[in-house]
Design a protein around this motif. Structure first.
Motif, PDB file in Angstrom:
ATOM      1  N   ASN A 220       0.841  -1.193   0.000  1.00 45.74           N
ATOM      2  CA  ASN A 220       0.000   0.000   0.000  1.00 45.74           C
ATOM      3  C   ASN A 220       0.888   1.260   0.000  1.00 45.74           C
ATOM      4  OD1 ASN A 220      -0.888   2.019   2.339  1.00 45.74           O
ATOM      5  ND2 ASN A 220      -2.686   1.471   1.151  1.00 45.74           N
ATOM      6  N   THR A 221       0.476   2.286  -0.747  1.00 44.27           N
ATOM      7  CA  THR A 221       1.308   3.491  -0.910  1.00 44.27           C
ATOM      8  C   THR A 221       1.695   4.109   0.429  1.00 44.27           C
ATOM      9  OG1 THR A 221       0.126   3.919  -2.961  1.00 44.27           O
ATOM     10  CG2 THR A 221       1.420   5.736  -2.076  1.00 44.27           C
ATOM     11  N   ASN A 222       0.726   4.227   1.337  1.00 46.35           N
ATOM     12  CA  ASN A 222       1.042   4.854   2.637  1.00 46.35           C
ATOM     13  C   ASN A 222       2.071   4.037   3.401  1.00 46.35           C
ATOM     14  OD1 ASN A 222      -0.728   6.827   2.081  1.00 46.35           O
ATOM     15  ND2 ASN A 222      -2.376   6.049   3.392  1.00 46.35           N
ATOM     16  N   MET A 223       1.948   2.715   3.296  1.00 45.53           N
ATOM     17  CA  MET A 223       2.941   1.856   3.960  1.00 45.53           C
ATOM     18  C   MET A 223       4.312   2.078   3.336  1.00 45.53           C
ATOM     19  SD  MET A 223       1.001  -1.764   4.323  1.00 45.53           S
ATOM     20  CE  MET A 223       2.182  -2.661   5.289  1.00 45.53           C
ATOM     21  N   TYR A 224       4.337   2.114   1.987  1.00 44.51           N
ATOM     22  CA  TYR A 224       5.628   2.275   1.308  1.00 44.51           C
ATOM     23  C   TYR A 224       6.284   3.607   1.680  1.00 44.51           C
ATOM     24  CZ  TYR A 224       9.196   2.490  -2.262  1.00 44.51           C
ATOM     25  OH  TYR A 224      10.410   2.596  -2.892  1.00 44.51           O
ATOM     26  N   GLU A 225       5.450   4.634   1.798  1.00 46.05           N
ATOM     27  CA  GLU A 225       6.011   5.961   2.093  1.00 46.05           C
ATOM     28  C   GLU A 225       6.278   6.163   3.577  1.00 46.05           C
ATOM     29  OE1 GLU A 225       3.170   8.524   0.233  1.00 46.05           O
ATOM     30  OE2 GLU A 225       4.078   8.235  -1.758  1.00 46.05           O
ATOM     31  N   ASN A 226       5.804   5.231   4.402  1.00 41.34           N
ATOM     32  CA  ASN A 226       6.017   5.362   5.845  1.00 41.34           C
ATOM     33  C   ASN A 226       7.509   5.504   6.140  1.00 41.34           C
ATOM     34  OD1 ASN A 226       6.592   4.379   8.626  1.00 41.34           O
ATOM     35  ND2 ASN A 226       4.368   4.245   8.691  1.00 41.34           N
ATOM     36  N   VAL A 227       7.828   6.437   7.021  1.00 35.70           N
ATOM     37  CA  VAL A 227       9.234   6.747   7.283  1.00 35.70           C
ATOM     38  C   VAL A 227       9.990   5.534   7.838  1.00 35.70           C
ATOM     39  CG1 VAL A 227       8.850   7.726   9.599  1.00 35.70           C
ATOM     40  CG2 VAL A 227      10.722   8.579   8.198  1.00 35.70           C
ATOM     41  N   ILE A 228       9.286   4.661   8.545  1.00 33.92           N
ATOM     42  CA  ILE A 228       9.963   3.469   9.098  1.00 33.92           C
ATOM     43  C   ILE A 228      10.414   2.568   7.948  1.00 33.92           C
ATOM     44  CG2 ILE A 228       9.716   1.440  10.600  1.00 33.92           C
ATOM     45  CD1 ILE A 228       7.440   2.985  12.034  1.00 33.92           C
ATOM     46  N   VAL A 229       9.490   2.351   6.996  1.00 37.14           N
ATOM     47  CA  VAL A 229       9.827   1.497   5.844  1.00 37.14           C
ATOM     48  C   VAL A 229      10.962   2.149   5.043  1.00 37.14           C
ATOM     49  CG1 VAL A 229       8.936   0.530   3.677  1.00 37.14           C
ATOM     50  CG2 VAL A 229       7.513   0.500   5.729  1.00 37.14           C
ATOM     51  N   GLN A 230      10.833   3.472   4.817  1.00 29.92           N
ATOM     52  CA  GLN A 230      11.865   4.153   4.034  1.00 29.92           C
ATOM     53  C   GLN A 230      13.225   4.101   4.737  1.00 29.92           C
ATOM     54  OE1 GLN A 230      11.841   5.225   0.872  1.00 29.92           O
ATOM     55  NE2 GLN A 230       9.814   4.282   0.793  1.00 29.92           N
ATOM     56  N   ASN A 231      13.225   4.258   6.064  1.00 31.98           N
ATOM     57  CA  ASN A 231      14.497   4.163   6.804  1.00 31.98           C
ATOM     58  C   ASN A 231      15.086   2.761   6.707  1.00 31.98           C
ATOM     59  OD1 ASN A 231      14.560   6.768   7.566  1.00 31.98           O
ATOM     60  ND2 ASN A 231      13.732   6.460   9.618  1.00 31.98           N
ATOM     61  N   ASN A 232      14.202   1.752   6.783  1.00 23.79           N
ATOM     62  CA  ASN A 232      14.690   0.369   6.671  1.00 23.79           C
ATOM     63  C   ASN A 232      15.289   0.119   5.285  1.00 23.79           C
ATOM     64  OD1 ASN A 232      14.047  -0.394   9.263  1.00 23.79           O
ATOM     65  ND2 ASN A 232      11.980  -1.074   8.726  1.00 23.79           N
ATOM     66  N   ILE A 233      14.620   0.670   4.243  1.00 25.84           N
ATOM     67  CA  ILE A 233      15.141   0.504   2.878  1.00 25.84           C
ATOM     68  C   ILE A 233      16.513   1.176   2.769  1.00 25.84           C
ATOM     69  CG2 ILE A 233      14.764   1.179   0.461  1.00 25.84           C
ATOM     70  CD1 ILE A 233      11.757   0.679   0.892  1.00 25.84           C
ATOM     71  N   SER A 234      16.622   2.403   3.292  1.00 22.81           N
ATOM     72  CA  SER A 234      17.918   3.120   3.232  1.00 22.81           C
ATOM     73  C   SER A 234      19.005   2.326   3.940  1.00 22.81           C
ATOM     74  CB  SER A 234      17.842   4.477   3.926  1.00 22.81           C
ATOM     75  OG  SER A 234      17.029   5.310   3.238  1.00 22.81           O
ATOM     76  N   LYS A 235      18.637   1.793   5.109  1.00 24.47           N
ATOM     77  CA  LYS A 235      19.612   1.039   5.896  1.00 24.47           C
ATOM     78  C   LYS A 235      20.101  -0.182   5.108  1.00 24.47           C
ATOM     79  CE  LYS A 235      19.756  -1.169  10.439  1.00 24.47           C
ATOM     80  NZ  LYS A 235      18.944  -1.537  11.601  1.00 24.47           N
TER      81      LYS A 235
END
Ligand code: PMT
Length: 401
Positions: A124-139
């Motif tokens: 879901n878009t909101n999940m994908y854009e969630n800062v936690i998910v984005q931080n995990n992706i960056s990590k």
């Protein structure tokens, strides 16, 4: 073309799991040995039997089920793998791997493998854009894991946005290009200008354009993946920046020129994808301009032309590549810029076409060489356009060395 390659496909619990059946089928047709590991949630969406029939291999869901092989399976598959691909990669698996959790067959295999791991997120878009998910992706990206960008469009939940699993053929193409791409840019140093510039009017307003930086950053990502040392001189952008390149942030055209001149000698390939504002204010108001009059005129003066300035000091052996963003007379205008700015190649970009130009994840371009050659590319993801540009640059270098 994938003969001899063992690919572990990790399927997580998302509605897009059904699309992965086609991915597995295509990988098999390309002669890859495919082993599917499913999470328990994934098995709610597609049956293991489907993947078993398509992959021609047993499918593992439960780590403690009767072993099919007499070795410790998560270790054996993890060691056998030439690649582990997770699709759809849910927020859950991304979070688990980022947090070092290995509590089922898929997460333990990811933990135990030394093969490259590619995540294909879909949620879901909101999940994908969630800062936690984005931080995990960056990590995870920082740690060397690869991510394919999700597509945008209508989601199964009825909303529209980013988070769709890319088309199966696009995933397969990425896997193919991963295996076929050599580290053919090792030893090259690539300088890229990206994004817009911003020219202040007063302390709260500015002149700029719609460049998101996606095209320039895609080139940076592609060049770094092929072994080049990459620096991006970037105007103000709001996209995720690759961690594989050095980034120098600038705001104005003057700052971009200064940064480019300072770096020029250290790089062999200079790619100018930035959308530099051609004009700036003759003077910047030191206080917010009040709306007292019906009309307002602002005097503009020409900005420096960075590409032209670099073109004037071009050194032997360096390759200069420009972009040309056009709304009409694409090839004629691009060819004129190729000549006047002393480029070796220009990427002609009709920004009026759907799926091309500013802000989108795709582009439609023509690569025009200074010998007059034109390579016309169809609609492609910017990352694939980036690889095509780099292929052409390498070909140009080999023909002119
Ligand atoms: O950033 P995205 O949202 O992904 O969008 C990508 C893009 C549309 C910005 C990109 O594909 C593109 O076309 N970039 C060039 C935009 C542009 O400014 O084109 P131009 O035709 O005005 O400039 C020609 C060339 O001269 C470009 O290489 C430009 O970087 C350079 N230039 C232009 C003006 C200037 N003052 N200095 C320059 O260096």
């Amino acid at each position: 073309m994938l003969t001899g390659k063992t690919i572990i496909v990790g399927v997580c619990g998302g509605i897009a799991a059904y699309k992965v059946v086609e991915v597995v089928s295509s990988l098999r047709k390309l002669n890859a040995e495919v082993h599917v590991i499913m999470t328990e949630n994934a098995a709610e969406f597609v049956t293991p039997l489907t993947f078993q029939s398509i992959s021609h291999n047993p499918v593992t869901v439960n780590m403690f089920a009767e072993p099919v092989y007499w070795d410790i399976k998560h270790i054996s598959l993890a060691e056998k793998a030439d690649m582990v691909m997770i699709a759809p990669a849910t927020a859950n698996i991304i979070g688990k791997v980022a947090g070092g959790i290995a509590d089922d067959m898929l997460s333990t295999t990811i933990m135990a493998t030394k093969a490259p791991v590619i995540f294909v997120p879909a949620m879901n878009t909101n999940m994908y854009e969630n800062v936690i998910v984005q931080n995990n992706i960056s990590k995870l990206k920082d740690m060397g894991y690869t991510f394919l960008e999700p597509d945008s469009g209508l989601m199964a939940c009825g909303t529209t946005g980013k988070g769709r699993l890319p088309q199966p053929q696009s995933i397969v193409e990425s896997i193919k290009s991963y295996f076929s791409r050599r580290m053919d840019m090792e030893g090259y140093r690539v300088l890229i200008t990206a994004g817009p510039t911003r020219e202040a009017i007063d302390p709260v307003r500015y002149i700029s354009n719609h460049s998101s930086g996606k095209m320039g950053y895609a080139i940076a990502e592609a060049a770094a993946a092929r072994g080049a040392q990459v620096k991006v001189i970037s105007g103000p952008v709001h996209i995720q920046k690759p961690h594989t390149a050095v980034i120098e942030d600038v705001t104005t055209a003057d700052e971009m020129l200064e940064a480019a001149l300072n770096s020029y000698n250290d790089f062999d390939i200079i790619i100018m994808s930035a959308a530099v504002a051609d004009y700036k204010c003759a003077s910047i108001a030191d206080k917010k301009i009040k709306k007292t009059d019906e009309t307002l005129s602002i005097e503009l003066v020409k900005n420096p032309d960075i590409a032209k300035e670099l073109g004037k000091i071009k050194k032997q052996g360096k390759v200069h590549v420009g972009f040309s963003a056009e709304t009409n007379e694409l090839v004629t205008n691009a060819k004129a810029k190729l000549k006047s700015k002393n480029f070796d190649m220009i990427v002609a970009n009709d920004v009026t076409m759907e799926g091309a130009g500013f802000g989108v994840d795709t582009n439609i371009v023509k690569l025009i060489g200074k010998d007059g050659s034109i390579l016309e590319l169809p609609l492609m993801k910017k990352i694939e356009v980036a690889h095509k540009i780099l292929d052409q640059i390498l070909q140009f270098k080999s023909e002119n060395s």
